[in-house]
Design a protein around this motif. Sequence first.
Motif, PDB file in Angstrom:
ATOM      1  N   TYR A  37     -11.450   9.044  -0.121  1.00  0.00           N
ATOM      2  CA  TYR A  37     -10.095   9.005  -0.670  1.00  0.00           C
ATOM      3  C   TYR A  37      -9.279   8.070   0.203  1.00  0.00           C
ATOM      4  N   PHE A  38      -8.587   7.146  -0.457  1.00  0.00           N
ATOM      5  CA  PHE A  38      -7.944   6.050   0.258  1.00  0.00           C
ATOM      6  C   PHE A  38      -6.462   6.289   0.499  1.00  0.00           C
ATOM      7  N   GLY A  39      -5.984   5.700   1.591  1.00  0.00           N
ATOM      8  CA  GLY A  39      -4.572   5.655   1.877  1.00  0.00           C
ATOM      9  C   GLY A  39      -3.922   4.461   1.203  1.00  0.00           C
ATOM     10  N   PRO A  40      -2.598   4.309   1.377  1.00  0.00           N
ATOM     11  CA  PRO A  40      -1.874   3.219   0.714  1.00  0.00           C
ATOM     12  C   PRO A  40      -2.068   1.865   1.358  1.00  0.00           C
ATOM     13  N   GLY A  41      -2.657   1.831   2.537  1.00  0.00           N
ATOM     14  CA  GLY A  41      -2.951   0.555   3.180  1.00  0.00           C
ATOM     15  C   GLY A  41      -1.843   0.051   4.082  1.00  0.00           C
ATOM     16  N   THR A  42      -2.239  -0.836   4.982  1.00  0.00           N
ATOM     17  CA  THR A  42      -1.306  -1.574   5.837  1.00  0.00           C
ATOM     18  C   THR A  42      -1.508  -3.050   5.547  1.00  0.00           C
TER      19      THR A  42
ATOM     20  N   ASP B 184      -2.494   2.385 -17.268  1.00  0.00           N
ATOM     21  CA  ASP B 184      -3.864   2.020 -16.877  1.00  0.00           C
ATOM     22  C   ASP B 184      -3.926   0.591 -16.346  1.00  0.00           C
ATOM     23  N   THR B 185      -2.848  -0.165 -16.492  1.00  0.00           N
ATOM     24  CA  THR B 185      -2.819  -1.537 -15.972  1.00  0.00           C
ATOM     25  C   THR B 185      -3.036  -1.518 -14.466  1.00  0.00           C
ATOM     26  N   ALA B 186      -4.085  -2.204 -14.003  1.00  0.00           N
ATOM     27  CA  ALA B 186      -4.468  -2.163 -12.584  1.00  0.00           C
ATOM     28  C   ALA B 186      -5.706  -3.017 -12.369  1.00  0.00           C
ATOM     29  N   MET B 187      -6.067  -3.184 -11.093  1.00  0.00           N
ATOM     30  CA  MET B 187      -7.388  -3.708 -10.737  1.00  0.00           C
ATOM     31  C   MET B 187      -8.347  -2.529 -10.725  1.00  0.00           C
ATOM     32  N   TYR B 188      -9.546  -2.736 -11.260  1.00  0.00           N
ATOM     33  CA  TYR B 188     -10.570  -1.706 -11.264  1.00  0.00           C
ATOM     34  C   TYR B 188     -11.767  -2.204 -10.457  1.00  0.00           C
ATOM     35  N   PHE B 189     -12.173  -1.383  -9.487  1.00  0.00           N
ATOM     36  CA  PHE B 189     -13.293  -1.729  -8.629  1.00  0.00           C
ATOM     37  C   PHE B 189     -14.440  -0.756  -8.837  1.00  0.00           C
ATOM     38  N   CYS B 190     -15.615  -1.306  -8.938  1.00  0.00           N
ATOM     39  CA  CYS B 190     -16.851  -0.541  -8.975  1.00  0.00           C
ATOM     40  C   CYS B 190     -17.383  -0.480  -7.532  1.00  0.00           C
ATOM     41  N   ALA B 191     -17.903   0.657  -7.119  1.00  0.00           N
ATOM     42  CA  ALA B 191     -18.400   0.795  -5.746  1.00  0.00           C
ATOM     43  C   ALA B 191     -19.709   1.566  -5.732  1.00  0.00           C
ATOM     44  N   PHE B 192     -20.551   1.236  -4.758  1.00  0.00           N
ATOM     45  CA  PHE B 192     -21.878   1.818  -4.579  1.00  0.00           C
ATOM     46  C   PHE B 192     -21.976   2.421  -3.190  1.00  0.00           C
ATOM     47  N   MET B 193     -22.639   3.583  -3.096  1.00  0.00           N
ATOM     48  CA  MET B 193     -22.914   4.167  -1.784  1.00  0.00           C
ATOM     49  C   MET B 193     -24.292   4.816  -1.796  1.00  0.00           C
ATOM     50  N   GLU B 194     -25.106   4.484  -0.791  1.00  0.00           N
ATOM     51  CA  GLU B 194     -26.402   5.150  -0.656  1.00  0.00           C
ATOM     52  C   GLU B 194     -26.183   6.636  -0.391  1.00  0.00           C
TER      53      GLU B 194
ATOM     54  N   PHE C 124     -19.102   4.707  -8.114  1.00  0.00           N
ATOM     55  CA  PHE C 124     -17.711   5.099  -8.288  1.00  0.00           C
ATOM     56  C   PHE C 124     -16.951   3.990  -9.032  1.00  0.00           C
ATOM     57  N   TRP C 125     -15.919   4.401  -9.712  1.00  0.00           N
ATOM     58  CA  TRP C 125     -14.887   3.485 -10.187  1.00  0.00           C
ATOM     59  C   TRP C 125     -13.571   3.900  -9.534  1.00  0.00           C
ATOM     60  N   TYR C 126     -12.909   2.901  -8.955  1.00  0.00           N
ATOM     61  CA  TYR C 126     -11.591   3.103  -8.375  1.00  0.00           C
ATOM     62  C   TYR C 126     -10.597   2.200  -9.092  1.00  0.00           C
ATOM     63  N   LYS C 127      -9.369   2.682  -9.165  1.00  0.00           N
ATOM     64  CA  LYS C 127      -8.270   1.941  -9.777  1.00  0.00           C
ATOM     65  C   LYS C 127      -7.279   1.580  -8.678  1.00  0.00           C
ATOM     66  N   GLN C 128      -6.821   0.325  -8.654  1.00  0.00           N
ATOM     67  CA  GLN C 128      -5.822  -0.096  -7.668  1.00  0.00           C
ATOM     68  C   GLN C 128      -4.637  -0.725  -8.391  1.00  0.00           C
ATOM     69  N   PRO C 129      -3.588   0.054  -8.618  1.00  0.00           N
ATOM     70  CA  PRO C 129      -2.405  -0.488  -9.283  1.00  0.00           C
ATOM     71  C   PRO C 129      -1.634  -1.391  -8.328  1.00  0.00           C
ATOM     72  N   PRO C 130      -0.569  -2.028  -8.787  1.00  0.00           N
ATOM     73  CA  PRO C 130       0.212  -2.907  -7.904  1.00  0.00           C
ATOM     74  C   PRO C 130       0.740  -2.204  -6.658  1.00  0.00           C
ATOM     75  N   SER C 131       0.843  -0.904  -6.683  1.00  0.00           N
ATOM     76  CA  SER C 131       1.272  -0.166  -5.493  1.00  0.00           C
ATOM     77  C   SER C 131       0.231  -0.224  -4.371  1.00  0.00           C
ATOM     78  N   ARG C 132      -0.970  -0.735  -4.661  1.00  0.00           N
ATOM     79  CA  ARG C 132      -2.077  -0.970  -3.705  1.00  0.00           C
ATOM     80  C   ARG C 132      -2.954   0.251  -3.421  1.00  0.00           C
ATOM     81  N   GLN C 133      -2.486   1.455  -3.722  1.00  0.00           N
ATOM     82  CA  GLN C 133      -3.290   2.624  -3.376  1.00  0.00           C
ATOM     83  C   GLN C 133      -4.526   2.691  -4.258  1.00  0.00           C
ATOM     84  N   MET C 134      -5.674   2.799  -3.635  1.00  0.00           N
ATOM     85  CA  MET C 134      -6.948   2.881  -4.338  1.00  0.00           C
ATOM     86  C   MET C 134      -7.120   4.333  -4.797  1.00  0.00           C
ATOM     87  N   ILE C 135      -7.264   4.525  -6.113  1.00  0.00           N
ATOM     88  CA  ILE C 135      -7.332   5.864  -6.684  1.00  0.00           C
ATOM     89  C   ILE C 135      -8.693   6.080  -7.331  1.00  0.00           C
TER      90      ILE C 135
END
Lengths: 115, 111
Positions: free
Chosen positions: B101-106, A86-96, A35-46
Amino acid sequence: AQTVTQSQPEMSVQEAETVTLSCTYDTSENNYYLFWYKQPPSRQMILVIRQEAYKQQNATENRFSVNFQKAAKSFSLKISDSQLGDTAMYFCAFMEASGTYKYIFGTGTRLKVLA
Amino acid sequence: DAGVTQSPTHLIKTRGQQVTLRCSPKSGHDTVSWYQQALGQGPQFIFQYYEEEERQRGNFPDRFSGHQFPNYSSELNVNALLLGDSALYLCASSLRGDTQYFGPGTRLTVL
């Protein structure tokens, strides 16, 4: 144990240009998800994009696409026509695929899109 | 359709105290996972709940415990807080462990 490595701590790209973020992983499993997730300054992982390892076709979601190289254990994200949003932190994730159900994340790449 | 919700948004505690964080999953999801994200780091898996039981656990001490309720919502409890517990705590929901799917966090700050 599985590991995920993102070797680019920070990147920048001009608006409307294309950028590629790198991710490599280590596993002995044959079936898994990436997976690729995006985490903007709002913190929500998308969720940006999802790839199943048994599918050879690279996943695509609008301006986002991946280059999945299973043998090389590489999973890069290409962002086309970059936008300021698109400005954000981008995280790569792995799941079995076989029962652990936990994500293993990389350390992230901070992407800044410049106007 | 409401996504994953978490409460509270921010929390400040002192060392030695106990804290409870709450999560409501996305509609239709039955699995809740919790992650700890230290500043500048990727999220680290704490544990996952499915059918009201802890199904998987990461490398976290027993001070971290959780619960899942019949309506699939979940709580994360941390006892005897340490300064190092300061972090963003993320909840993620999924259907039987598939795409999360993630929440906004605490944001927890321990002084």
